[in-house]
Design an enzyme around this catalytic site. Structure first.
Site, short mmCIF file in Angstrom:
data_model
loop_
_atom_site.label_atom_id
_atom_site.label_comp_id
_atom_site.label_asym_id
_atom_site.label_seq_id
_atom_site.Cartn_x
_atom_site.Cartn_y
_atom_site.Cartn_z
N GLY A 191 38.70 29.25 55.45
CA GLY A 191 38.21 27.97 55.96
C GLY A 191 38.80 27.59 57.31
O GLY A 191 38.66 26.46 57.76
N SER A 231 36.85 33.47 56.27
CA SER A 231 36.01 33.24 57.45
C SER A 231 35.07 34.40 57.75
O SER A 231 34.88 34.76 58.91
CB SER A 231 36.89 32.89 58.66
N ASN A 249 31.10 31.43 47.38
CA ASN A 249 31.93 30.46 46.65
C ASN A 249 31.59 29.08 47.20
O ASN A 249 32.05 28.72 48.28
CB ASN A 249 33.41 30.80 46.88
N TRP A 250 30.77 28.35 46.45
CA TRP A 250 30.30 27.06 46.95
C TRP A 250 31.34 25.96 46.80
O TRP A 250 31.10 24.82 47.22
CB TRP A 250 29.00 26.68 46.22
N LYS A 251 32.45 26.25 46.14
CA LYS A 251 33.51 25.25 45.93
C LYS A 251 32.90 23.97 45.38
O LYS A 251 31.94 24.02 44.61
CB LYS A 251 34.28 25.03 47.24
N GLU A 298 43.05 28.16 46.59
CA GLU A 298 43.03 26.70 46.39
C GLU A 298 43.47 26.35 44.98
O GLU A 298 44.09 25.30 44.74
CB GLU A 298 41.62 26.15 46.70
N GLU A 338 42.15 37.79 49.95
CA GLU A 338 41.86 36.63 50.78
C GLU A 338 43.14 36.12 51.43
O GLU A 338 43.91 35.37 50.81
CB GLU A 338 41.28 35.51 49.91
N GLY A 346 33.15 31.50 51.63
CA GLY A 346 33.04 30.06 51.42
C GLY A 346 31.99 29.47 52.33
O GLY A 346 30.79 29.47 52.03
N GLY A 347 32.43 28.99 53.51
CA GLY A 347 31.57 28.24 54.44
C GLY A 347 30.22 28.89 54.71
O GLY A 347 29.18 28.22 54.65
N HIS A 359 41.86 31.82 42.94
CA HIS A 359 41.57 31.49 44.34
C HIS A 359 42.78 30.73 44.92
O HIS A 359 43.45 29.98 44.20
CB HIS A 359 40.31 30.62 44.41
C1 PEP Z 1 36.87 31.21 50.22
O1 PEP Z 1 36.89 30.03 49.94
O2 PEP Z 1 37.04 32.04 49.32
C2 PEP Z 1 36.64 31.58 51.61
C3 PEP Z 1 36.84 32.82 51.95
O3 PEP Z 1 36.22 30.59 52.47
P1 PEP Z 1 35.72 30.79 53.98
O4 PEP Z 1 34.70 31.88 53.96
O5 PEP Z 1 35.12 29.45 54.35
O6 PEP Z 1 36.91 31.13 54.80
#
Ligand code: PEP
Length: 245
Positions: free
Chosen positions: A169, A208, A8-10, A93, A163, A229-230, A91
């Protein structure tokens, strides 16, 4: 079924970064695990053009409508027309900053799947909800509200992503046991609600996920992959998550 990693590149990366990512990723990706990328809508065409064919591309959100006077929205039908494969829905966010609710997401899930795309429906609790002992009941509500009255045919194109909001994050990961407990709960809700499909639905963990914790998470019985994400932003890290070091 292979493990699935969704990046997920956001709202990160410019077009140059996208090209750099695929230059490295395509060279080493062996398809040991499935890899999907959820890009910004504006980058979808370049992701589609630059990725290796075995990677699937999708979006991080879309409209619940397929066409019409909805200024600024992205239609799931247009995504399908551009060869898109999936959409992440709900998600945390989107829930936190854009007021999305499980009840409202029910319609988006239906539209996305009816248009021939895969819906990746996200659920998860906040830290205060976990500390209050509400995790399992809250996840159950999110699943019932999101999936209520969905046709059985739709379930083949559904993925659930667990999640925990406190792990996204933040660098804090749910332990493999904490994640497995919730995944098993999700599996049992799905199996009792939809006996023919519950056992087959992919349930991904997100929060994470990193190269140094991915293997123990993916080793859990009910964890079928990760939503990341990251660690999906750098080709080297995402390759490591996909089992390609
Ligand atoms: C996400 O945004 O769905 C996520 C899991 O981010 P991260 O891996 O950075 O925690």
């Amino acid at each position: 079924m292979k493990k699935l990693l969704i990046g997920n590149w956001k709202m990160n990366k410019n077009s140059h970064d996208v090209a750099e990512f695929f230059k490295s990723f395509n060279e080493k990706y062996t398809v040991k695990r499935d890899a999907w990328i959820a890009a910004q809508a504006i980058h979808f065409p370049i992701v589609e053009e630059l990725k290796t064919p075995s990677v699937k591309a999708g979006l991080q959100n879309c409209s619940e409508h397929i066409e019409g006077a909805y200024t600024g929205e992205v239609s799931p039908r247009s995504l399908k027309d551009m060869n898109g494969h999936f959409v992440i829905l709900g998600h945390s966010e989107r829930r936190q900053f854009f007021g999305e609710t499980s009840r409202g997401l029910n319609a988006k899930i239906r539209t996305v799947i009816n248009e021939g795309l895969v819906a990746v429906y996200c659920v998860g609790e906040t830290l205060s909800e976990r500390e209050a002992g509400l995790t399992l009941s809250l996840i159950e509500d999110q699943i019932h509200q999101g999936l209520n009255d969905q046709s059985k045919a739709n379930l083949e194109n559904l993925i659930i992503a667990y999640e925990p909001v406190w792990a996204i994050g933040t660098g804090k990961t749910a332990t493999p046991d904490q994640a497995q407990e919730v995944h098993a709960h999700i599996r049992s809700i799905l199996t009792s609600k939809f006996p023919a499909f519950g056992g087959k639905t992919r349930i991904l963990y997100g929060g994470s996920v990193k190269p140094d914790n991915v293997e123990e998470l993916l080793a859990q019985k009910d964890i079928d992959g990760g939503l990341v994400g990251g660690a999906s932003l750098k080709a080297k890290d995402f390759l490591a998550l996909c089992g390609d070091k």
